[in-house]
Scaffold this motif. Sequence first.
Motif, short mmCIF file in Angstrom:
data_model
loop_
_atom_site.label_atom_id
_atom_site.label_comp_id
_atom_site.label_asym_id
_atom_site.label_seq_id
_atom_site.Cartn_x
_atom_site.Cartn_y
_atom_site.Cartn_z
N PHE A 9 -24.67 15.24 3.91
CA PHE A 9 -25.56 14.71 5.29
C PHE A 9 -24.44 13.92 6.57
N LEU A 10 -23.94 14.80 7.58
CA LEU A 10 -22.82 14.39 8.31
C LEU A 10 -23.65 13.89 9.40
N ILE A 11 -23.58 12.76 9.63
CA ILE A 11 -24.64 12.22 10.94
C ILE A 11 -23.36 12.07 12.21
N CYS A 12 -23.60 12.13 13.27
CA CYS A 12 -22.83 11.89 14.24
C CYS A 12 -23.04 10.56 14.25
N THR A 13 -21.77 9.06 14.45
CA THR A 13 -22.06 8.11 15.11
C THR A 13 -20.75 8.19 16.27
N GLY A 14 -20.36 9.27 17.49
CA GLY A 14 -20.24 8.80 18.12
C GLY A 14 -21.00 7.90 19.30
N GLY A 15 -20.16 7.93 20.19
CA GLY A 15 -21.03 6.52 20.69
C GLY A 15 -21.87 7.06 21.18
N GLY A 16 -22.17 8.40 21.86
CA GLY A 16 -23.86 8.94 22.74
C GLY A 16 -24.45 8.52 21.55
N VAL A 19 -27.33 13.83 15.97
CA VAL A 19 -27.65 14.61 15.51
C VAL A 19 -27.29 15.06 14.10
N ALA A 20 -26.94 15.77 13.45
CA ALA A 20 -26.43 15.58 11.68
C ALA A 20 -26.44 16.76 11.21
N LEU A 21 -25.65 17.18 10.16
CA LEU A 21 -25.63 18.11 9.76
C LEU A 21 -25.14 17.84 7.81
N VAL A 22 -26.44 19.23 7.56
CA VAL A 22 -26.55 19.17 5.91
C VAL A 22 -25.57 20.20 6.06
N PRO A 76 -23.87 21.37 1.65
CA PRO A 76 -22.91 22.96 2.48
C PRO A 76 -24.04 24.06 3.19
N ASP A 77 -25.05 23.31 3.13
CA ASP A 77 -26.33 24.89 4.00
C ASP A 77 -26.19 24.56 5.56
N GLY A 78 -24.83 23.53 6.29
CA GLY A 78 -24.65 24.51 7.30
C GLY A 78 -25.99 24.36 8.82
N VAL A 79 -27.35 23.42 7.65
CA VAL A 79 -27.90 23.27 8.65
C VAL A 79 -27.76 22.21 9.68
N PHE A 80 -28.20 22.20 11.26
CA PHE A 80 -27.93 20.61 11.83
C PHE A 80 -29.10 20.43 12.61
N TYR A 81 -29.27 19.72 12.35
CA TYR A 81 -30.73 18.33 12.84
C TYR A 81 -30.00 17.77 13.52
N GLN A 82 -31.51 17.67 14.86
CA GLN A 82 -31.10 17.14 16.29
C GLN A 82 -32.40 16.48 16.38
N ASN A 83 -32.02 14.79 17.82
CA ASN A 83 -32.78 14.04 18.00
C ASN A 83 -33.81 13.48 16.81
N ILE A 84 -33.16 13.37 15.62
CA ILE A 84 -33.71 12.75 14.69
C ILE A 84 -33.91 10.87 14.77
#
Length: 1021
Positions: free
Chosen positions: A8-15, A57-60, A62-70
């Motif tokens: 579960f790759l979750i973006c932790t950039g500043g935004g 946002v996050a990327l699961v 190896p499925d490649g599924v992109f989730y947003q506004n979590i």
Amino acid sequence: MADVRSHFLICTGGGCIASGALDVSNAMREELKARELAGEVDVVETGCLGPCVQGPVALVYPDGVFYQNIKVDDVPEIVEEHLLKGRIVERLVSHAPGTERTQAEMEDIPFFNRQVKIVLRNSGIIDPLNIDEYIARDGYQALAKVLTSMTPEQVVEEVLASGLRGRGGAGFPTGMKWKFAQAQDNDVKYILCNADEGDPGAFMDRSVLEGDPHSLIEGMVIGAFAIGAHQGYVYVRAEYPLAVERLEHALGQAREYGLLGQDIMGSGFDFDLEIRMGSGAFVCGEETALMTSIEGHRGEPRPRPPFPAVSGLWGKPSVLNNVETFANIAPIILKGSAWYASTGTESSKGTKVFALGGNVQHTGLVEVPIGMQLGELIYEVGGGIPNGKAYKAAQLGGPSGGCIPKEHLNVPVDYATLQELGAIMGSGGVIVMDEDTCMVDIARFFLEFTQEESCGKCPPCRVGTKRMLEIVERICNGEGEEGDIERLIALGETISQTALCGLGQTAANPVLSTIRHFRHEYEAHIKDHYCEAGVCSTMFKARCSNACPASVNIPGFVSLVGEQRYDEALKLHRERNPLASICARVCFHPCESKCMRASLDGALAIRQVKRFMVEQEKEPQLPEILHDAENAARKVAVVGSGPAGLSAAYFLCRLGYRPVVFEAEPKAGGMLVQAIPAYRLPRVELEREVKMIEDMGTTIEYGKALGKDFTLQSLKDEGYEAVFVAVGAPQGMGIGVPGEDGPGVYDGLSFLREYNVSGKGEVGKNVAVIGGGNAAIDAARTALRLGAESVKILYRRTRAQMPAWGEEIDAADLEGIEIMTLVAPEEILRDASGKVTGVRCKEMALGDYDRSGRRKPVAGHNPDFVVEADTVIAAIGQKLDAPAVLDGTPVELNRWGYLGADPDTGQTSVDWVFTGGDAATGPASVVEAIGAGEKAAAAMDEFLTGANHAFWRRDVEPPTYFDPDADPELVDRHAVEELAVGARVTNFDEVELSWAAEVAIAEAKRCLRCDYGKYCVTKES
């Protein structure tokens, strides 16, 4: 780790952190732990994934599924449905625009699948705090190659061959800069990274530092080896605490792994890096000022030459590149210069990272090949302009750059092309602006920034930008003067030629660029005190009124309706627009597009409030009318009784004239009666307002056609001192395809005129209407009401590009009319008897962007096909036969072949002839024609009397109650009721229904009264 099946790759950039990503990450870990899945699913906090507006946002994988506004509350559902049951949580994934179709996988989302990631290759995929993950993705392999198998000269040559240019501003070839420094015979050299990133809206370098700091370190070590440096510095602004933290962590890891410091990889090469933090001064983005700051002095630029490659930091040979440039180095070395040069254009190689911001659907970070069309970047990658607004311009290059208008959406985004248009690539900030943006105000914003950030060392920048800012501020405040534009150009050109550093030399670019592409906005601000975008608030009372071509006091009449003072409301409306009932039905209501209420719960339904208001009229409500015997004795003529002609006659009557209107048809109204069907505009409403104008003193002579029954010169000979020509653009245009000449094929205007005027009209069973404007929609809906069993609209562009009003297109859809888009007629087919049997069509595709800002249709590759039809209506445009109308009167024409006139007065090159409406502009709206008629009436009076007597142009504060301290209550916009489809498609009854009083009053009270407190207060008031 062997048991881990998902990441579960979750973006932790500043935004995303600002949006709550760390809370989501912690919640995910807790949920996985609670379900005993912590060993199967690994949570990785990555750098920026790109679509910042959708965060977290996050990327699961190896499925490649992109989730947003979590949200934190979404975590259990993601774990339960996706990570346990393998079912995608569809409400949290992207959807194709305007549809319910999901785009769950990252590779299916246009924002991602059009990108080519070189700089951002690891961002959003690896943990930036884990050097092992960087190494696992070929990290430091390029450095190993350099230190074990390449000479410094070979490194430089490889970078030169790649075509990499500096990504921080001017685009100087990176390899060339390195070669200059390499050639210097000096034991001490420095390699520097500019991570200061001072452009407003730019965050490309910050994201690399936060998401993949080792790519910068590796690039800098390679650069140091190439030029012979043993010490480097990363100059980063202190406002980037997360970037600094992650970079410091990465530097520590690199030293621990022997990738920095003494004897790197056992090669004998020594190099170390330090961080130097700046205080955020924009000028420190200039290389010599940055070096001065590192040295511990105030950041001010130094004269060049000597250039930094010869004498830079502490007088030693130095190379400065920005973060993005260094992040390109490792892939170039590892994969080769030819691989890198295969992306981009002939003169601009590789990719460019852009920070998309402003009025665009998908703001965030993108990396695309250099040379991608600007339109593709904004519309395909960025998702286009939100809220149905039109694109106006994009500012590229930040405060040193310039704007690109819609006419140039097809330009490739590369260094040379942008420079030709007055912009620069810069560091990669792209601020997209829509129709609600004032370009003079944008110039003021950037100029204010550069003036405040000027270091003050050189007078051209310190004083010149100050003087320019003063002029632009005056213009924005409605105090501009003739000659200000020329003064700005002269000052800007002087500053660009004489300022000390590159920042000063480009400080005037936003002003010069906006003048170049939007000079008309400057002229309108100065001459007319008018801001078309409704931004410069000193020039108007309310944005809605400012958007109205007739300048109606909208808050005034709406607030009066809210207090049930309908007669006063109608009088106030008719101060500026006599055709209230007509506009309540057919106006395209530009006022609503500027309504500030839209930002709360929906724009005010101004047109519907207006309709309710006019329906309360028991006897004609007329505003002030002057009685002037001298004016009444003068002979003034109006040719044409369309909205422009009626408006001109009305305002001439208010000034005491008794105008004579010459109308070619048996009924007054022009296109109002000839082209607009009764289901949109009941004839009784039109006749009522025509009669009102007649009763004010206007005489209408019917059956009098200009060029046939009389000429302009004959009117002059009869004693008419001034003539207003408002004949419209009454002729339809042909398609220009074989088979169109003959029975069964009509032009749209002739078809509509035949039924609307005579009440007679016949169509076949299968009707094909060609076109996409309002006339095409009206023709199609009329054909349906005349008994056609099937009606199809054929349009060569997409539905979104149709010029017809959206509500009319939706109404046609609802009534069962099929709208076929990306279809172009090739031939009208006929049988042996000459009867129409169909339209042979070609499927179209979207090509490059044209000067209208739309992608132009080009022929597709599929075979032609036939649309069955026995009646074809071509509604593709209108024109004016100007020579026939003028009949020798030497009125100059404009470049489109219509009557040339001053847009502020309607006066033509023949001083006693005035014009307005479609005859001057080509097909436009009813309210625009009304506004043109008012302007011409005032100008005709001034021509005849030598003075301006347009007394109605005064601002009158509506005498209504308003509490400015009260918070607005959230109330949804009230819907408009319509006749049921089955009850309307067989007749011409009005489709829209009236509101009840309580609904209209409630809607009127939604007005925010943006005009409050902006009226001049007199002693009398």
